[in-house]
Design a protein around this motif. Structure first.
Motif, mmCIF file in Angstrom:
data_model
loop_
_atom_site.group_PDB
_atom_site.id
_atom_site.type_symbol
_atom_site.label_atom_id
_atom_site.label_comp_id
_atom_site.label_asym_id
_atom_site.label_seq_id
_atom_site.Cartn_x
_atom_site.Cartn_y
_atom_site.Cartn_z
ATOM 1 N N THR A 207 -0.265 -0.891 -7.405
ATOM 2 C CA THR A 207 1.189 -0.726 -7.513
ATOM 3 C C THR A 207 1.851 -1.697 -6.533
ATOM 4 O O THR A 207 1.504 -1.734 -5.348
ATOM 5 N N PHE A 208 2.820 -2.472 -7.019
ATOM 6 C CA PHE A 208 3.295 -3.595 -6.207
ATOM 7 C C PHE A 208 4.782 -3.836 -6.413
ATOM 8 O O PHE A 208 5.340 -3.513 -7.472
ATOM 9 N N SER A 209 5.427 -4.368 -5.402
ATOM 10 C CA SER A 209 6.769 -4.952 -5.482
ATOM 11 C C SER A 209 7.796 -3.965 -6.048
ATOM 12 O O SER A 209 8.122 -2.976 -5.402
ATOM 13 N N GLY A 210 8.322 -4.224 -7.270
ATOM 14 C CA GLY A 210 9.327 -3.342 -7.847
ATOM 15 C C GLY A 210 8.819 -1.927 -8.056
ATOM 16 O O GLY A 210 9.566 -0.955 -7.895
ATOM 17 N N LEU A 214 10.710 1.453 -6.242
ATOM 18 C CA LEU A 214 11.126 2.730 -6.819
ATOM 19 C C LEU A 214 10.405 3.886 -6.141
ATOM 20 O O LEU A 214 11.012 4.913 -5.813
ATOM 21 N N SER A 215 9.104 3.724 -5.901
ATOM 22 C CA SER A 215 8.336 4.759 -5.206
ATOM 23 C C SER A 215 8.897 5.014 -3.807
ATOM 24 O O SER A 215 9.053 6.164 -3.377
ATOM 25 N N PHE A 216 9.195 3.927 -3.096
ATOM 26 C CA PHE A 216 9.693 4.012 -1.722
ATOM 27 C C PHE A 216 11.024 4.758 -1.663
ATOM 28 O O PHE A 216 11.216 5.666 -0.837
ATOM 29 N N ASP A 217 11.963 4.375 -2.530
ATOM 30 C CA ASP A 217 13.284 5.005 -2.494
ATOM 31 C C ASP A 217 13.200 6.489 -2.854
ATOM 32 O O ASP A 217 13.859 7.327 -2.226
ATOM 33 N N LEU A 218 12.404 6.819 -3.852
ATOM 34 C CA LEU A 218 12.271 8.224 -4.249
ATOM 35 C C LEU A 218 11.613 9.042 -3.144
ATOM 36 O O LEU A 218 12.016 10.176 -2.864
ATOM 37 N N GLN A 219 10.607 8.466 -2.487
ATOM 38 C CA GLN A 219 9.922 9.181 -1.415
ATOM 39 C C GLN A 219 10.794 9.297 -0.170
ATOM 40 O O GLN A 219 10.915 10.379 0.422
ATOM 41 N N GLU A 220 11.416 8.189 0.229
ATOM 42 C CA GLU A 220 12.179 8.195 1.475
ATOM 43 C C GLU A 220 13.354 9.158 1.409
ATOM 44 O O GLU A 220 13.718 9.788 2.405
ATOM 45 N N ARG A 221 13.959 9.281 0.245
ATOM 46 C CA ARG A 221 15.092 10.193 0.093
ATOM 47 C C ARG A 221 14.662 11.614 -0.258
ATOM 48 O O ARG A 221 15.505 12.474 -0.503
ATOM 49 N N THR A 231 -0.137 1.957 -1.770
ATOM 50 C CA THR A 231 0.210 0.815 -2.614
ATOM 51 C C THR A 231 -0.123 -0.507 -1.922
ATOM 52 O O THR A 231 -0.532 -0.546 -0.765
ATOM 53 N N ARG A 232 0.102 -1.610 -2.658
ATOM 54 C CA ARG A 232 -0.408 -2.909 -2.221
ATOM 55 C C ARG A 232 0.379 -3.514 -1.060
ATOM 56 O O ARG A 232 -0.172 -4.225 -0.228
ATOM 57 N N GLY A 233 1.698 -3.318 -1.002
ATOM 58 C CA GLY A 233 2.466 -3.756 0.166
ATOM 59 C C GLY A 233 3.189 -5.071 0.027
ATOM 60 O O GLY A 233 3.001 -5.971 0.854
ATOM 61 N N GLY A 234 4.058 -5.201 -0.990
ATOM 62 C CA GLY A 234 4.857 -6.410 -1.151
ATOM 63 C C GLY A 234 6.328 -6.085 -1.297
ATOM 64 O O GLY A 234 6.741 -5.533 -2.313
ATOM 65 N N ALA A 235 7.132 -6.415 -0.283
ATOM 66 C CA ALA A 235 8.538 -6.004 -0.273
ATOM 67 C C ALA A 235 9.516 -7.166 -0.225
ATOM 68 O O ALA A 235 10.686 -6.973 0.077
ATOM 69 N N GLU A 266 6.464 -3.769 3.423
ATOM 70 C CA GLU A 266 5.747 -5.043 3.456
ATOM 71 C C GLU A 266 4.504 -4.953 4.342
ATOM 72 O O GLU A 266 4.569 -4.569 5.513
ATOM 73 N N GLY A 267 3.367 -5.292 3.759
ATOM 74 C CA GLY A 267 2.123 -5.338 4.506
ATOM 75 C C GLY A 267 1.464 -3.995 4.742
ATOM 76 O O GLY A 267 0.283 -3.945 5.087
ATOM 77 N N THR A 268 2.200 -2.914 4.569
ATOM 78 C CA THR A 268 1.641 -1.585 4.839
ATOM 79 C C THR A 268 1.437 -0.780 3.567
ATOM 80 O O THR A 268 0.581 0.105 3.513
#
Length: 323
Positions: A207-210, A214-221, A231-235, A266-268
């Motif tokens: 799972t990468f980039s876009g 979507l995963s990040f925003d849904l999780q963070e909120r 995930t792979r870590g490309g932001a 990114e990177g993580t």
């Protein structure tokens, strides 16, 4: 091939979101060329060598020299050309809707792959999928094979998972610190899944980039729990530039910035809330969704859904015991 390396160094200097790293990379590429590292390499091999060098300084996975079997068009970095190519790809991939179905227990499953295509070319397909699943009691959003996508489609998809008020999502910062582009969830048409029913996002190591955005925003909120692998870590959103007949260098021109934490992935990568192997993520999330459905009770017509959910849970337990 001798002209390719200076072109790449120049493009890095002009466009890379981190100017200091661009200068370091330019020096590195020049030194590698002087050592003869690229001497005699064909275009495909050159792409491999240069990509390894580009990513050696800060590990930016969006920073690449890509080889294309087909000859690249002259205006390969032109926005209109890119949109046309995306439309052709989306037309062969159902707009990125790899699956949209109702699982037992009135649980929705929406799989997005290979990309979150731009709304201009895939908005109708993604909208139709969300409309189909709007009345389910829980939703599983499968991004295990989502390799990237358009930030505007991230905003579009998020729009079906929230209320009437827009939500500020991860934005983009450019080379100029004052140049910050905000991103908000889109106003979308028709029925929505809404802000209150539970959502699980499935991720994998690819799972990468876009897909990560979507995963990040849904999780963070706190809108969804992530199930699966880190995930792979490309932001870093990137832009492509043709540097030879079959070679394109992709250069990040911005970096993702969360309005909540100020950070990104990114990177993580994104750490799952429920860590399981990617192959086991769907049954794990389905089990959690079925438990949520059963908690809604069994009054009226819900008795049939509850019975279906109990049977599905039993089936999952039997499958786990047999494996």
């Amino acid at each position: 091939m001798n002209a390719v390396i200076p072109q790449i160094a120049k493009l890095l200097h002009e466009h890379y979101v981190f100017p200091e790293v661009a200068a370091e990379l330019g020096d590195l590429l020049a030194a590698r060329a002087a050592e003869g590292r690229y001497e005699g390499a064909g275009q495909a091999r050159l792409a491999e060598l240069v990509t390894a060098d580009l990513q050696s300084v800060n590990g930016d996975l969006h920073l690449r020299l890509k080889h294309s079997e087909a000859e690249l068009e002259e205006a390969h970095d032109d926005e209109e050309t890119q949109l046309r190519q995306m439309a052709e790809w989306a037309g062969l991939a159902c707009g990125g809707v790899a699956a949209a179905q109702r699982l037992p227990g009135n649980v929705g499953l929406l799989k997005i792959a290979p990309l979150l295509f731009p709304p201009a070319v895939a908005g109708d397909q993604v909208t139709a999928a969300f409309h189909l699943l709007a009345s389910t009691d829980a939703l599983i959003l499968d991004l295990r094979e989502c390799l990237g996508g358009d930030p505007n489609m991230v905003a579009w998809a998020y729009g079906f998972l929230t209320g009437p008020e827009p939500v500020q999502l991860t934005g983009m910062a450019h080379r100029d610190p004052a140049d910050l582009h905000q991103l908000w969830s889109s106003h979308v048409p028709g029925p929505k899944f809404g802000p209150d029913k539970p959502v699980w996002v499935l991720t994998s190591a690819i799972t990468f980039s876009g897909g990560e955005a979507l995963s990040f925003d849904l999780q963070e909120r706190g809108r969804a729990a992530v199930v699966g692998e880190r995930t792979r870590g490309g932001a870093h959103p990137r832009q492509g530039f043709k540097v030879d007949t079959h070679l394109e260098v992709t250069i990040p021109t911005a970096r993702s910035v969360s309005p909540i934490s100020g950070g990104n992935w990114e990177g993580t990568g994104i750490a799952p809330d429920v860590p399981v192997a990617a192959a086991d993520a769907l049954p794990a999330a389905h089990r959690l969704a079925l438990e949520a459905v059963l908690a809604l009770g069994a009054d009226g017509f819900r008795a049939q859904v509850a019975a279906e959910a109990r049977q599905a849970l039993a089936d999952l337990e039997h499958a786990a015991a047999d494996s």
